[in-house]
Design an enzyme around this catalytic site. Structure first.
Site, PDB file in Angstrom:
ATOM      1  N   SER A   1       0.865  -1.075  -0.098  1.00  0.00           N
ATOM      2  CA  SER A   1      -0.079   0.120   0.014  1.00  0.00           C
ATOM      3  C   SER A   1       0.801   1.324   0.222  1.00  0.00           C
ATOM      4  O   SER A   1       1.907   1.396   0.552  1.00  0.00           O
ATOM      5  CB  SER A   1      -0.832  -0.164   1.145  1.00  0.00           C
ATOM      6  OG  SER A   1      -1.619   1.318   1.348  1.00  0.00           O
TER       7      SER A   1
ATOM      8  N   TYR B   1      -1.732   5.293  -4.512  1.00  0.00           N
ATOM      9  CA  TYR B   1      -2.650   6.651  -4.056  1.00  0.00           C
ATOM     10  C   TYR B   1      -1.963   7.685  -4.759  1.00  0.00           C
ATOM     11  O   TYR B   1      -1.076   8.059  -4.252  1.00  0.00           O
ATOM     12  CB  TYR B   1      -3.143   6.683  -2.907  1.00  0.00           C
ATOM     13  CG  TYR B   1      -4.174   5.718  -2.261  1.00  0.00           C
ATOM     14  CD1 TYR B   1      -5.276   5.420  -3.023  1.00  0.00           C
ATOM     15  CD2 TYR B   1      -4.043   5.159  -1.117  1.00  0.00           C
ATOM     16  CE1 TYR B   1      -6.116   4.428  -2.366  1.00  0.00           C
ATOM     17  CE2 TYR B   1      -4.780   4.112  -0.632  1.00  0.00           C
ATOM     18  CZ  TYR B   1      -5.970   3.869  -1.349  1.00  0.00           C
ATOM     19  OH  TYR B   1      -6.691   2.819  -0.620  1.00  0.00           O
TER      20      TYR B   1
ATOM     21  N   THR C   1      -5.171   2.378  -7.647  1.00  0.00           N
ATOM     22  CA  THR C   1      -6.328   2.213  -7.079  1.00  0.00           C
ATOM     23  C   THR C   1      -7.165   3.300  -7.431  1.00  0.00           C
ATOM     24  O   THR C   1      -6.918   4.551  -7.366  1.00  0.00           O
ATOM     25  CB  THR C   1      -6.464   2.198  -5.567  1.00  0.00           C
ATOM     26  OG1 THR C   1      -5.315   1.074  -5.294  1.00  0.00           O
ATOM     27  CG2 THR C   1      -7.723   2.010  -5.020  1.00  0.00           C
TER      28      THR C   1
ATOM     29  N   LYS D   1      -7.020  -1.187 -10.263  1.00  0.00           N
ATOM     30  CA  LYS D   1      -7.764  -1.836  -9.167  1.00  0.00           C
ATOM     31  C   LYS D   1      -9.116  -0.978  -8.718  1.00  0.00           C
ATOM     32  O   LYS D   1      -8.916   0.273  -8.184  1.00  0.00           O
ATOM     33  CB  LYS D   1      -6.847  -1.983  -7.913  1.00  0.00           C
ATOM     34  CG  LYS D   1      -7.442  -2.575  -6.904  1.00  0.00           C
ATOM     35  CD  LYS D   1      -6.389  -2.574  -5.637  1.00  0.00           C
ATOM     36  CE  LYS D   1      -7.075  -3.138  -4.459  1.00  0.00           C
ATOM     37  NZ  LYS D   1      -7.768  -2.248  -3.635  1.00  0.00           N
TER      38      LYS D   1
ATOM     39  N   HIS E   1     -13.280  -2.394  -3.283  1.00  0.00           N
ATOM     40  CA  HIS E   1     -12.344  -2.293  -2.071  1.00  0.00           C
ATOM     41  C   HIS E   1     -12.776  -2.889  -0.748  1.00  0.00           C
ATOM     42  O   HIS E   1     -12.684  -2.436   0.218  1.00  0.00           O
ATOM     43  CB  HIS E   1     -12.324  -0.638  -1.916  1.00  0.00           C
ATOM     44  CG  HIS E   1     -11.124   0.195  -1.588  1.00  0.00           C
ATOM     45  ND1 HIS E   1     -10.580   0.998  -2.166  1.00  0.00           N
ATOM     46  CD2 HIS E   1     -10.515  -0.018  -0.220  1.00  0.00           C
ATOM     47  CE1 HIS E   1      -9.387   1.389  -1.553  1.00  0.00           C
ATOM     48  NE2 HIS E   1      -9.476   0.974  -0.195  1.00  0.00           N
TER      49      HIS E   1
HETATM   50  C1  LIG Z   1      -7.854  -2.720   6.496  1.00  0.00           C
HETATM   51  C2  LIG Z   1      -7.816  -2.193   4.957  1.00  0.00           C
HETATM   52  C3  LIG Z   1      -7.124  -1.549   4.494  1.00  0.00           C
HETATM   53  C4  LIG Z   1      -6.727  -1.482   3.080  1.00  0.00           C
HETATM   54  N1  LIG Z   1      -6.029  -0.531   2.383  1.00  0.00           N
HETATM   55  C5  LIG Z   1      -6.047  -0.380   0.995  1.00  0.00           C
HETATM   56  C6  LIG Z   1      -5.096   0.555   0.643  1.00  0.00           C
HETATM   57  O1  LIG Z   1      -4.345   1.100   1.297  1.00  0.00           O
HETATM   58  N2  LIG Z   1      -5.058   0.456  -0.880  1.00  0.00           N
HETATM   59  C7  LIG Z   1      -6.172  -0.133  -1.519  1.00  0.00           C
HETATM   60  O2  LIG Z   1      -6.010  -0.144  -2.742  1.00  0.00           O
HETATM   61  N3  LIG Z   1      -6.797  -1.234  -1.047  1.00  0.00           N
HETATM   62  C8  LIG Z   1      -6.916  -1.004   0.310  1.00  0.00           C
HETATM   63  N4  LIG Z   1      -7.847  -2.204   1.016  1.00  0.00           N
HETATM   64  C9  LIG Z   1      -8.746  -2.764  -0.268  1.00  0.00           C
HETATM   65  C10 LIG Z   1      -7.827  -4.186  -0.425  1.00  0.00           C
HETATM   66  O3  LIG Z   1      -6.856  -3.809  -1.003  1.00  0.00           O
HETATM   67  C11 LIG Z   1      -8.873  -4.956  -0.913  1.00  0.00           C
HETATM   68  O4  LIG Z   1      -9.654  -4.434  -2.125  1.00  0.00           O
HETATM   69  C12 LIG Z   1      -9.973  -5.851  -0.312  1.00  0.00           C
HETATM   70  O5  LIG Z   1      -9.684  -5.623   1.354  1.00  0.00           O
HETATM   71  C13 LIG Z   1     -10.540  -7.111  -0.606  1.00  0.00           C
HETATM   72  O6  LIG Z   1     -11.458  -7.533   0.112  1.00  0.00           O
HETATM   73  P1  LIG Z   1     -11.103  -8.582   1.236  1.00  0.00           P
HETATM   74  O7  LIG Z   1     -10.854  -7.803   2.507  1.00  0.00           O
HETATM   75  O8  LIG Z   1     -12.693  -9.198   1.416  1.00  0.00           O
HETATM   76  O9  LIG Z   1     -10.417  -9.612   0.851  1.00  0.00           O
HETATM   77  C14 LIG Z   1      -7.987  -2.035   2.353  1.00  0.00           C
HETATM   78  C15 LIG Z   1      -8.722  -3.109   3.065  1.00  0.00           C
HETATM   79  C16 LIG Z   1      -8.952  -3.348   4.202  1.00  0.00           C
HETATM   80  C17 LIG Z   1      -9.724  -4.290   4.821  1.00  0.00           C
END
Ligand SMILES: Cc1cc2nc3c(=O)[nH]c(=O)nc-3n(C[C@H](O)[C@H](O)[C@H](O)COP(=O)(O)O)c2cc1C
Length: 355
Positions: free
Chosen positions: A107, A131, A157, A226, A250
């Site tokens: 990230s 980002y 993203t 994404k 997300h």
């Molecule tokens: C705690 C948390 C933090 C996340 N931080 C980011 C991030 O910094 N950048 C990003 O593109 N997606 C972020 N996401 C989304 C994840 O990359 C991903 O799309 C998502 O968690 C997929 O679903 P799942 O948790 O059910 O596997 C985050 C998700 C969670 C749960």
């Protein structure tokens, strides 16, 4: 509890270990959390069409993404602030992913730099999630360094021009500890921001298709988009030279009411028509989920919360076991489907469940 046997077991352990704030941030979604629930429910709307007597004595879960080898079609999704869950943060996750042969997308809000992660986990297939900050200078600096830091692709993203309202975080009073290391974001934020919503105010919500070119040229890396869930955007992505598409909402944390990713996957796969790889994330908790995504045309899945449940429950060892569970469950699923590799799983191995 006895030894955790499933990702659901790790989820329960993570909830027990974490304080209410970090747990709310990890588990929660936006709005009414409809999309969050739908991501999981969608997997139960499809059933398998297993084939028998296919000689499944030799099974491999190995595959490639963007031409690079993985031992299983799983990439750890970009997850912010990982040091909230374990003192080693992103480095623990990276070592576990490298050990199992999964990939990892780091990230922009990581708690370790791409260089530190690459050094901690030699051989890791490492991507950099981006980002774009309002302060484009900060983003340019990040982009200039990513290839040298060991990243082989960029994951832009595109579903987060603003952070959605996440009521669980607000109710739990979740704040980012002021001393959390954030090697990429600190330069843009200064010292003050402790609320995730404040961090996201630093992001540039004017980013548009026109920006893809400079992002690709500054980083000199293939760009994976994404957060696409429509055929229309998949086609525009191709016109702009996207190297791959990750069908994602997300993890139900952005637009509540966006479709479950498994429901959006077929239209994106159809629009792309084999020209680029398509990945899926959202709700992946079982090897059977991975197989269903493969059957509907995904090349690989990203797993977000699942490995972080492992990280919160048992550090690097927990992430490793979560990824091993996905690998072993996928192996069994392939076997019982009559397939010996991810490539052999086709649309004919799945059907809509009768309602
Ligand atoms: C705690 C948390 C933090 C996340 N931080 C980011 C991030 O910094 N950048 C990003 O593109 N997606 C972020 N996401 C989304 C994840 O990359 C991903 O799309 C998502 O968690 C997929 O679903 P799942 O948790 O059910 O596997 C985050 C998700 C969670 C749960």
């Amino acid at each position: 509890m006895t030894e955790p046997l499933s990702i659901a077991d790790y989820e329960r352990l993570a909830e027990q270990r974490l304080g209410p704030g970090p747990w709310a941030y990890l588990a929660g979604g936006s709005g009414d959390e409809w999309t969050l629930r739908e991501n999981r429910t969608a997997f139960s709307r499809w059933t398998f069409r297993p084939r028998v007597l296919r000689d499944v004595s030799g099974i491999s879960t190995a595959t490639t993404v963007l031409g690079k080898a993985l031992e299983l079609p799983v990439v750890v999704a970009p997850v912010a602030y990982q040091q909230l869950y374990d003192a080693e943060g992103d480095c623990a996750t990276a070592r576990a992913a490298a050990a199992v042969g999964a990939g990892m997308a780091v990230s922009t809000l990581a708690t370790r730099s791409n260089e530190e992660i690459a050094a901690a986990a030699p051989g890791l297939l490492q991507w950099c999630q981006l980002y774009v900050f309002r302060d484009r200078g900060v983003t340019r600096e990040q982009l200039a360094g990513v290839a040298a830091a060991g990243c082989s692709a960029l994951v832009l993203t595109v579903d987060t021009p603003r952070l959605a309202q996440r009521e669980r975080d607000i109710r739990a009073g979740f704040e980012i500890p002021a001393d959390l290391p954030l090697p990429y974001a600190r330069a843009a934020m200064g010292e003050s921001a402790q609320n995730p919503a404040e961090h996201f105010k630093l992001l540039d919500d004017s980013v548009s298709w026109r920006d893809l070119e400079w992002i690709a040229s500054e980083s000199r890396l293939p760009v994976i988009l994404k957060g696409i869930v429509t055929a229309e955007d998949a086609k525009i992505a191709l016109e702009h030279g996207a190297a791959a598409i990750a069908v994602s909402n997300h993890g139900g944390r952005q637009l509540d009411g966006a479709p479950a990713t498994l429901d959006a996957l077929p239209e994106v796969v159809e629009a792309v028509d084999g020209r680029v790889e398509v990945y899926l994330d959202g709700g992946v908790r079982r090897g059977t989920d991975v197989a269903k995504a493969l059957a509907l045309g995904a090349r690989a899945v990203f797993a977000g919360r699942a490995p972080i449940f492992g990280l919160a429950a048992a550090g690097e060892k927990g992430v490793r076991h979560v990824l091993e569970l996905l690998r072993d469950e996928l192996t069994l699923t392939l076997c019982l489907l009559g397939c010996t590799s991810p490539e052999e799983v086709t649309r004919a191995h799945i059907q809509r469940a009768a309602v």
